[in-house]
Structures are given as structure tokens and as C-alpha cells.
Scaffold this motif. Structure first.
Motif, PDB file in Angstrom:
ATOM      1  N   THR A 131       0.842  -1.193   0.000  1.00  0.00           N
ATOM      2  CA  THR A 131       0.000   0.000   0.000  1.00  0.00           C
ATOM      3  C   THR A 131       0.878   1.244   0.000  1.00  0.00           C
ATOM      4  O   THR A 131       1.754   1.399   0.851  1.00  0.00           O
ATOM      5  N   ILE A 132       0.637   2.134  -0.967  1.00  0.00           N
ATOM      6  CA  ILE A 132       1.411   3.363  -1.136  1.00  0.00           C
ATOM      7  C   ILE A 132       0.772   4.469  -0.300  1.00  0.00           C
ATOM      8  O   ILE A 132      -0.431   4.715  -0.406  1.00  0.00           O
ATOM      9  N   GLY A 133       1.580   5.136   0.498  1.00  0.00           N
ATOM     10  CA  GLY A 133       1.105   6.278   1.262  1.00  0.00           C
ATOM     11  C   GLY A 133       1.581   7.572   0.625  1.00  0.00           C
ATOM     12  O   GLY A 133       2.784   7.845   0.593  1.00  0.00           O
ATOM     13  N   LEU A 134       0.669   8.353   0.101  1.00  0.00           N
ATOM     14  CA  LEU A 134       1.001   9.570  -0.636  1.00  0.00           C
ATOM     15  C   LEU A 134       0.755  10.804   0.227  1.00  0.00           C
ATOM     16  O   LEU A 134      -0.348  10.989   0.755  1.00  0.00           O
ATOM     17  N   ILE A 135       1.780  11.653   0.382  1.00  0.00           N
ATOM     18  CA  ILE A 135       1.591  12.963   0.995  1.00  0.00           C
ATOM     19  C   ILE A 135       1.458  13.952  -0.152  1.00  0.00           C
ATOM     20  O   ILE A 135       2.416  14.228  -0.874  1.00  0.00           O
ATOM     21  N   GLY A 136       0.244  14.474  -0.347  1.00  0.00           N
ATOM     22  CA  GLY A 136      -0.034  15.291  -1.516  1.00  0.00           C
ATOM     23  C   GLY A 136      -0.562  16.673  -1.171  1.00  0.00           C
ATOM     24  O   GLY A 136      -0.447  17.147  -0.047  1.00  0.00           O
ATOM     25  N   GLY A 137      -1.126  17.312  -2.193  1.00  0.00           N
ATOM     26  CA  GLY A 137      -1.707  18.634  -2.034  1.00  0.00           C
ATOM     27  C   GLY A 137      -0.732  19.777  -2.237  1.00  0.00           C
ATOM     28  O   GLY A 137      -1.071  20.931  -1.970  1.00  0.00           O
ATOM     29  N   MET A 138       0.475  19.480  -2.745  1.00  0.00           N
ATOM     30  CA  MET A 138       1.532  20.510  -2.831  1.00  0.00           C
ATOM     31  C   MET A 138       2.123  20.577  -4.244  1.00  0.00           C
ATOM     32  O   MET A 138       3.290  20.295  -4.440  1.00  0.00           O
ATOM     33  N   SER A 139       1.318  20.910  -5.220  1.00  0.00           N
ATOM     34  CA  SER A 139      -0.090  21.273  -5.179  1.00  0.00           C
ATOM     35  C   SER A 139      -0.949  20.068  -5.552  1.00  0.00           C
ATOM     36  O   SER A 139      -0.438  19.039  -5.985  1.00  0.00           O
ATOM     37  N   LEU A 182      -3.156   5.272  -0.201  1.00  0.00           N
ATOM     38  CA  LEU A 182      -3.789   6.245   0.672  1.00  0.00           C
ATOM     39  C   LEU A 182      -3.166   7.589   0.368  1.00  0.00           C
ATOM     40  O   LEU A 182      -1.973   7.660   0.065  1.00  0.00           O
ATOM     41  N   MET A 183      -3.935   8.672   0.482  1.00  0.00           N
ATOM     42  CA  MET A 183      -3.347   9.997   0.307  1.00  0.00           C
ATOM     43  C   MET A 183      -3.780  10.920   1.441  1.00  0.00           C
ATOM     44  O   MET A 183      -4.976  10.994   1.759  1.00  0.00           O
ATOM     45  N   TRP A 184      -2.805  11.606   2.024  1.00  0.00           N
ATOM     46  CA  TRP A 184      -3.078  12.732   2.897  1.00  0.00           C
ATOM     47  C   TRP A 184      -2.767  13.984   2.081  1.00  0.00           C
ATOM     48  O   TRP A 184      -1.648  14.188   1.643  1.00  0.00           O
ATOM     49  N   SER A 185      -3.775  14.827   1.845  1.00  0.00           N
ATOM     50  CA  SER A 185      -3.595  16.000   0.999  1.00  0.00           C
ATOM     51  C   SER A 185      -3.646  17.264   1.850  1.00  0.00           C
ATOM     52  O   SER A 185      -4.643  17.523   2.533  1.00  0.00           O
ATOM     53  N   ALA A 186      -2.554  18.029   1.806  1.00  0.00           N
ATOM     54  CA  ALA A 186      -2.432  19.248   2.603  1.00  0.00           C
ATOM     55  C   ALA A 186      -3.152  20.419   1.953  1.00  0.00           C
ATOM     56  O   ALA A 186      -3.446  20.403   0.752  1.00  0.00           O
ATOM     57  N   ASP A 187      -3.436  21.447   2.756  1.00  0.00           N
ATOM     58  CA  ASP A 187      -3.930  22.722   2.245  1.00  0.00           C
ATOM     59  C   ASP A 187      -2.713  23.532   1.807  1.00  0.00           C
ATOM     60  O   ASP A 187      -1.953  24.024   2.637  1.00  0.00           O
ATOM     61  N   ASP A 240       2.500   1.056   3.514  1.00  0.00           N
ATOM     62  CA  ASP A 240       3.742   0.294   3.671  1.00  0.00           C
ATOM     63  C   ASP A 240       4.981   1.136   3.390  1.00  0.00           C
ATOM     64  O   ASP A 240       6.086   0.765   3.778  1.00  0.00           O
ATOM     65  N   PHE A 241       4.803   2.249   2.680  1.00  0.00           N
ATOM     66  CA  PHE A 241       5.899   3.189   2.441  1.00  0.00           C
ATOM     67  C   PHE A 241       5.305   4.535   2.058  1.00  0.00           C
ATOM     68  O   PHE A 241       4.117   4.644   1.755  1.00  0.00           O
ATOM     69  N   ILE A 242       6.164   5.574   2.127  1.00  0.00           N
ATOM     70  CA  ILE A 242       5.712   6.951   1.924  1.00  0.00           C
ATOM     71  C   ILE A 242       6.255   7.496   0.612  1.00  0.00           C
ATOM     72  O   ILE A 242       7.435   7.328   0.287  1.00  0.00           O
ATOM     73  N   VAL A 243       5.389   8.175  -0.129  1.00  0.00           N
ATOM     74  CA  VAL A 243       5.772   8.923  -1.325  1.00  0.00           C
ATOM     75  C   VAL A 243       5.360  10.374  -1.097  1.00  0.00           C
ATOM     76  O   VAL A 243       4.167  10.667  -0.947  1.00  0.00           O
ATOM     77  N   LEU A 244       6.324  11.264  -1.037  1.00  0.00           N
ATOM     78  CA  LEU A 244       6.088  12.692  -0.844  1.00  0.00           C
ATOM     79  C   LEU A 244       5.956  13.329  -2.224  1.00  0.00           C
ATOM     80  O   LEU A 244       6.936  13.404  -2.980  1.00  0.00           O
ATOM     81  N   CYS A 245       4.750  13.773  -2.568  1.00  0.00           N
ATOM     82  CA  CYS A 245       4.437  14.171  -3.947  1.00  0.00           C
ATOM     83  C   CYS A 245       4.843  15.611  -4.241  1.00  0.00           C
ATOM     84  O   CYS A 245       4.035  16.426  -4.716  1.00  0.00           O
TER      85      CYS A 245
END
Length: 232
Positions: A3-11, A39-44, A77-82
């Protein structure tokens, strides 16, 4: 499949491209109606942009660590900083979780080295072009000779990113400006160009450069699929 964990929203404009590329590539490899587990956590991004330009990297680090922890708790399972720029905080993010962070510079450098290129031009935000967290990794970990535009060109590249591309605005005049910046890097010996901001791929493509372009958004997203599908 991991499972890919995406930190997104930038932009969110480039985060949408990550989601599209990851799922298309997963389906291309597995066929049928397969898609990626992610999964994605999307920042403001408005708040992120403000803190970036105010130099509040400590606060940004706490935000990114919290995002990574949320993804880990959610089953990533791991983090991808978008984003390229926020890799300035890669070490802080890695220290906050027990799962790996797939650093954007590493698969990019692998592609550059595989192409036989040693001297590479770097485009991105001012933070990416001027600070050492990105150039230094390419130089010290991968042996690349990295050059960036001069001060006036760096300003042009940065302003187009923050005033246009993060808003999804694509202007022909801005494409021409980037073409001219790229041409000046080539005159200085660049054998290829890193599109070191995840939004730049919205503006320029291979036809805009006389040397190969390395689109970090696509490279990073495909590397995420590689890692997700890799045998244990």
C-alpha cells in the motif's frame, strides 16, 4: 501489492498526476481492472506555501511528520512525498515513521545515470534550485554534476510555478520562457534537464528541449509502482 502512502496537495494539480500515473501504470502491468492500493493525505497548499516563504521549515517539518504518521496508521507500507521542494524535510519525515520514504531524487538520478548523462540542469522552485538538500543528494549520492539557472532565470522559473502552475494555469508565454531558460542551461553544458518541480510537467515536454527532460513526477510515480509490486 504494498500500500502506497502519498503525501499530496503541494499542489493538488501535481498530486492528481501522481494518482493517475500510479494507477495507470499498475493497470498496465497487472491488466484487467487492477489499480493501486494507496492512501493519500492532501495538505492545504495555501498554508504550506505561506510557511515556505516565511522560512518556517520547523513547522512544516511537524506538518509533514504528522501526515506520514497518519498514513502509517492507515496501513501504508511506504511513503511517497508528492513534491520535490518538501524533500528538504525528507530526513524529518523518515525519522517519524517505521516505514520507508521513497526519495524523489534517487529514481531520478538512476534514470539520468542510465542515460549516460553526467552534467544535468535542474529546474524547480527557488528552494530546490538554491538549497543543497536536492542538489547535494544528486552530487554526493549519485556523482552527478548539477547546474542551475542564473539568478534572474531562477526567479522566472519560481514565479511561474507559484503564480501559474500550482493553480493549473498553463500559458504559452511561460512555456517560451522555460524554453529559453533550458536553452541557456544547455549552452552551459547541460546534457539533460531535471523538471525538479512536480508541476513543471504540466508546462513543458520533450519538444521544448534539445536535450532529454527528466520528469520527476512520472519517474517518482513509476518508482512507487515498482516498489509496491516488488516481490518480498
Amino acid at each position: 501489492m504494498r500500500t502506497i502512502g502519498l503525501i499530496g496537495g503541494m499542489s493538488w494539480e501535481s498530486s492528481a498526476e501522481y494518482y493517475r500515473i500510479i494507477n495507470q501504470e499498475t493497470n498496465r502491468r497487472l491488466g484487467g481492472v487492477h489499480s493501486a492500493q494507496c492512501l493519500m493525505w492532501s495538505a492545504d497548499f495555501d498554508e504550506i506555501k505561506r510557511l515556505q516563504h516565511e522560512g518556517e521549515w520547523g513547522r512544516l517539518g511537524e506538518e509533514m511528520k504528522a501526515a506520514a504518521r497518519r498514513l502509517e496508521r492507515g496501513g501504508a507500507d511506504f511513503i511517497v512525498l508528492c513534491t520535490n521542494t518538501m524533500h528538504r524535510l525528507a530526513d524529518a519525515i523518515s525519522s517519524a515513521v517505521n516505514i520507508p520514504l521513497l526519495h524523489i531524487a534517487d529514481p531520478t538520478a538512476d534514470k539520468i545515470r542510465a542515460a549516460g548523462i553526467e552534467r544535468i540542469g535542474l529546474l524547480g522552485t527557488a528552494f530546490t534550485m538554491e538549497h543543497d538538500f536536492y542538489k547535494g543528494r544528486l552530487q554526493q549520492h549519485h556523482g552527478l554534476d548539477v547546474i542551475v539557472p542564473d539568478e534572474s532565470d531562477r526567479r522566472i522559473v519560481h514565479e511561474i510555478i507559484y503564480k501559474e502552475l500550482v493553480l493549473g494555469i498553463v500559458r504559452q508565454e511561460s512555456r517560451q520562457a522555460y524554453r529559453e531558460v533550458i536553452a541557456r542551461l544547455i549552452e552551459r553544458g547541460a546534457q539533460g534537464i531535471i523538471l525538479g518541480c512536480t508541476e513543471i510537467m504540466l508546462l513543458v515536454s520533450d519538444e521544448d528541449s534539445a536535450v532529454p527532460l527528466f520528469d520527476t513526477t512520472t519517474i517518482h510515480a513509476v518508482a512507487a509502482v515498482d516498489f509496491a509490486l516488488r516481490s518480498e
